[in-house]
Design an enzyme around this catalytic site. Sequence first.
Site, PDB file in Angstrom:
ATOM      1  N   LYS A  93       0.866  -1.192   0.000  1.00 57.51           N
ATOM      2  CA  LYS A  93       0.000   0.000   0.000  1.00 57.51           C
ATOM      3  C   LYS A  93       0.896   1.235   0.000  1.00 57.51           C
ATOM      4  CE  LYS A  93      -3.350   2.232   3.195  1.00 57.51           C
ATOM      5  NZ  LYS A  93      -4.323   2.832   2.292  1.00 57.51           N
ATOM      6  N   THR A 102      -2.603   6.831   0.288  1.00 57.08           N
ATOM      7  CA  THR A 102      -3.828   6.891   1.084  1.00 57.08           C
ATOM      8  C   THR A 102      -4.665   8.037   0.538  1.00 57.08           C
ATOM      9  OG1 THR A 102      -4.761   7.036   3.328  1.00 57.08           O
ATOM     10  CG2 THR A 102      -2.795   8.356   2.896  1.00 57.08           C
ATOM     11  N   GLU A 112      -3.520   0.982  -3.498  1.00 58.67           N
ATOM     12  CA  GLU A 112      -4.130   0.729  -2.183  1.00 58.67           C
ATOM     13  C   GLU A 112      -4.131  -0.769  -1.865  1.00 58.67           C
ATOM     14  OE1 GLU A 112      -5.465   2.447   0.237  1.00 58.67           O
ATOM     15  OE2 GLU A 112      -6.061   4.413  -0.507  1.00 58.67           O
TER      16      GLU A 112
END
Length: 105
Positions: free
Chosen positions: A22, A25, A75
Amino acid sequence: MSELTPISFFSRFEDDILSGAKTITLRDESESHFKVGETLSVSTFEEDRWFCNIKVLSVTKVAFHHLTEDHAEQENMSLEFLKSLIQEVYPGVEELFEIKFQLLN
Ligand SMILES: CC(=O)Nc1ccn([C@@H]2O[C@H](CO)[C@@H](O)[C@H]2O)c(=O)n1
């Protein structure tokens, strides 16, 4: 010595952040103030437990309806899941900010 800027993530994303799976954000305007190049101190939202530092690579405005598979991939989730997640966290919010980051050792 200056304090690092804090950011929190839901603890269920800790493993994905630490593995490098990931790398972005998506936040609302209240968390759009991060500066490129700055180091953030990352803690869990639930327990406020520190787990790493990250460096901000970019902060880019993105509309909810312009989210793509490319965002979802960064993500480490499907686009469908990402959109439903954002609607849970930020109900009714159209203007989002993509914060791209790099894990620091
Ligand atoms: C207090 C607060 O808002 N905390 C948040 C908000 C968002 N996120 C994650 O960012 C991505 C897009 O929203 C998804 O992976 C979210 O789960 C998070 O981990 N923690």
